[in-house]
Motif scaffolding. Structure first.
Motif, short mmCIF file in Angstrom:
data_model
loop_
_atom_site.label_atom_id
_atom_site.label_comp_id
_atom_site.label_asym_id
_atom_site.label_seq_id
_atom_site.Cartn_x
_atom_site.Cartn_y
_atom_site.Cartn_z
N ARG A 79 -8.45 0.65 -1.40
CA ARG A 79 -7.95 1.72 -0.54
C ARG A 79 -8.48 1.50 0.87
N GLU A 80 -7.57 1.47 1.85
CA GLU A 80 -7.96 1.21 3.23
C GLU A 80 -7.03 1.96 4.17
N THR B 117 -0.84 -0.94 -4.61
CA THR B 117 -0.03 -0.69 -5.80
C THR B 117 0.31 -2.00 -6.46
N ALA C 22 -5.86 2.00 -8.05
CA ALA C 22 -7.01 2.87 -8.26
C ALA C 22 -6.85 3.70 -9.54
N GLY D 248 -3.53 2.93 -0.40
CA GLY D 248 -3.97 2.36 -1.67
C GLY D 248 -3.06 1.26 -2.16
N SER E 109 -0.40 2.81 -9.04
CA SER E 109 -1.61 2.82 -8.23
C SER E 109 -2.70 1.97 -8.88
N ARG F 111 0.83 -1.20 0.00
CA ARG F 111 0.00 0.00 0.00
C ARG F 111 0.87 1.26 0.00
N ASP G 255 -16.30 2.75 -4.44
CA ASP G 255 -15.07 2.18 -3.91
C ASP G 255 -14.70 0.92 -4.69
N GLU H 113 -1.28 6.56 1.25
CA GLU H 113 -2.69 6.83 1.48
C GLU H 113 -3.50 5.55 1.66
#
Length: 428
Positions: free
Chosen positions: A351-352, A25, A32, A23, A30, A18, A387, A21
């Motif tokens: 994302r957490e 990878t 996201a 997220g 990323s 992560r 999400d 932030e």
């Protein structure tokens, strides 16, 4: 620092760390952002993770066996090419997979053809192209290959696929020691060898053994490989000349569920010298090329399936995340590809925030069937419409093992990340 207890968290820590932030990878990019670029649902594959898996396994069996790639796990030519660049040949199970392997840059003589129902057209194509070896699985197939060899004025290199006895059983899906459409029964081996030897267009060059799949126990795999060497010696003795290849199959597993452990490569490495000594001690086997041809083990951990939440609802106390992805793209994760007891693949929020509270939920797709369930009771944070969720261990038996035409949803993108760059790829 010890690895996290949760399987999804362990896999993320190893392969998809992560960012600042929270997220996910993949290959430094990323997840996201890739979802925004390519849309969802989508499959993402990390070439570096594939290479790492290949090198680790090849190193563990060095001095005994070479590692090829089983194309059925993920037939995207770009994925095949990653392993070809590492030195792997390919094991295929159809004419289309043959073309995919050629398209990935492999020479025909680096390709092995297995499967119990090879058609006349695809046999003719691979024989004409000079395929490395065809694995015979029944008498009719033997006749088809011999006929193709006569048509093209060639001698076709073949191996006999053997359905081993009960002592070679093992793995989550046992493929030996019982009635099977795959290969010739071990107890009929002598007669089959004689039949192949009687065909002037066939050159018997080896054997193929595949006793089970999703094997996570090193001791079981080592025992199966030892049994394969014994069968190979039996064939070499009967024909009175050395074998060129001994294909011990794939079947190496990866952890999908909380109770699964990783395959212990150190235990494999420790058992290899005894197998190598056994090989060298028999004059009919000493010069043979021993092949392992895993697919899942090499490609599975490198992939994630990303879906976007469309709705969140609570029904009679159960929280449902309804996403745009489902069994039509990832049948295996839904539990409908061979699972007897349906269990959840490792699933994570893309994302957490650190230390974000999690609670059980069901992750379901958009299809109008209760079978469309990617997770039944997986612990995820409080997610909302828009999400993203990621299904891990999705690099093998994903898109091409799924009913993509069901309910006529569009196909997802497939994206390979390599050396910090992402490129859309596709299966044949």
């Amino acid at each position: 620092m010890p690895e996290p207890a949760d399987l999804a968290d362990r896999l993320i820590a190893r392969h998809f760390p992560r960012d600042g932030e929270g997220g996910l990878t993949i290959g430094g990019l990323s997840v996201a952002a890739l979802a925004d670029t390519y849309g969802t649902p989508l499959f993402l594959y990390d070439a570096a993770v594939m290479r790492s898996a290949y090198r680790a396994l090849a190193g563990a069996v060095a001095g005994f066996a070479q590692v090829d790639y089983s194309v059925k796990a993920n037939p995207a030519p770009a994925v095949i090419r990653v392993f070809a660049q590492e030195g792997a040949g390919a094991e295929i199970a159809s004419g289309a997979e043959f073309e995919a392997a050629l398209g990935a840059g492999l020479a025909a003589d680096r390709i092995l053809f297995a499967g119990p129902g090879k058609g006349e057209t695809e046999i003719d194509r691979v024989v004409a192209a000079g395929i490395g070896e065809i694995h015979l699985e029944n008498a009719e197939e033997m006749a088809r290959v011999a006929a193709a060899a006569r048509r093209h004025g060639r001698i076709a290199r073949v191996a006999i696929r053997i359905n081993p006895g009960p002592e070679a059983q093992g793995g989550a899906m046992r493929m030996g020691g019982k009635p099977s459409p795959f290969g010739f029964d071990e107890e009929d081996l002598d007669a089959v060898v004689d039949a192949v030897e009687a065909e002037p267009g066939l050159a018997l060059s080896g054997i193929h053994l595949f006793a089970g799949t999703q094997g996570l126990m090193a001791a079981t795999l080592l025992a199966q490989w030892g049994h394969g060497l014994a069968l190979a010696a039996r064939v070499a003795d009967r024909i009175g000349r050395p074998l060129a290849t001994i294909d011990l199959g794939g079947g190496l597993g990866i952890p999908y569920f909380a109770s699964d452990s990783d395959l212990d490569l150190d235990a494999i490495r420790a058992g290899v010298p005894a197998l190598a000594r056994s090989l060298a001690a028999h004059p009919g086997l000493a010069g043979a090329r021993v092949v392992l041809e895993p697919g899942r083990y090499l490609a599975g951990p490198a992939g994630i399936y990303v879906a976007r939440v469309r709705a969140v609802k609570v029904s009679r106390g159960t929280r449902f995340l309804i996403t745009d992805g489902g069994l039509h793209h990832h049948l295996a994760a839904s539990g409908n590809l061979g699972q007897v007891i349906k269990r959840d693949y490792p699933v994570s929020a893309v994302r957490e925030a650190p230390d974000s509270p999690r609670s059980p939920c069901a992750v379901v797709g958009p299809l109008c069937t209760p079978l469309d369930m990617l997770a039944r009771a997986t612990a995820l944070p409080d997610l909302a419409e828009g999400d993203l969720v990621a299904v891990l261990q999705s690099g093998a038996y994903g898109l091409t093992a799924s009913p993509t035409g069901f309910l006529s949803h569009p196909l997802p993108a497939e994206v390979l990340v390599d050396a910090g760059r992402a490129a859309r790829i596709g299966s044949p």
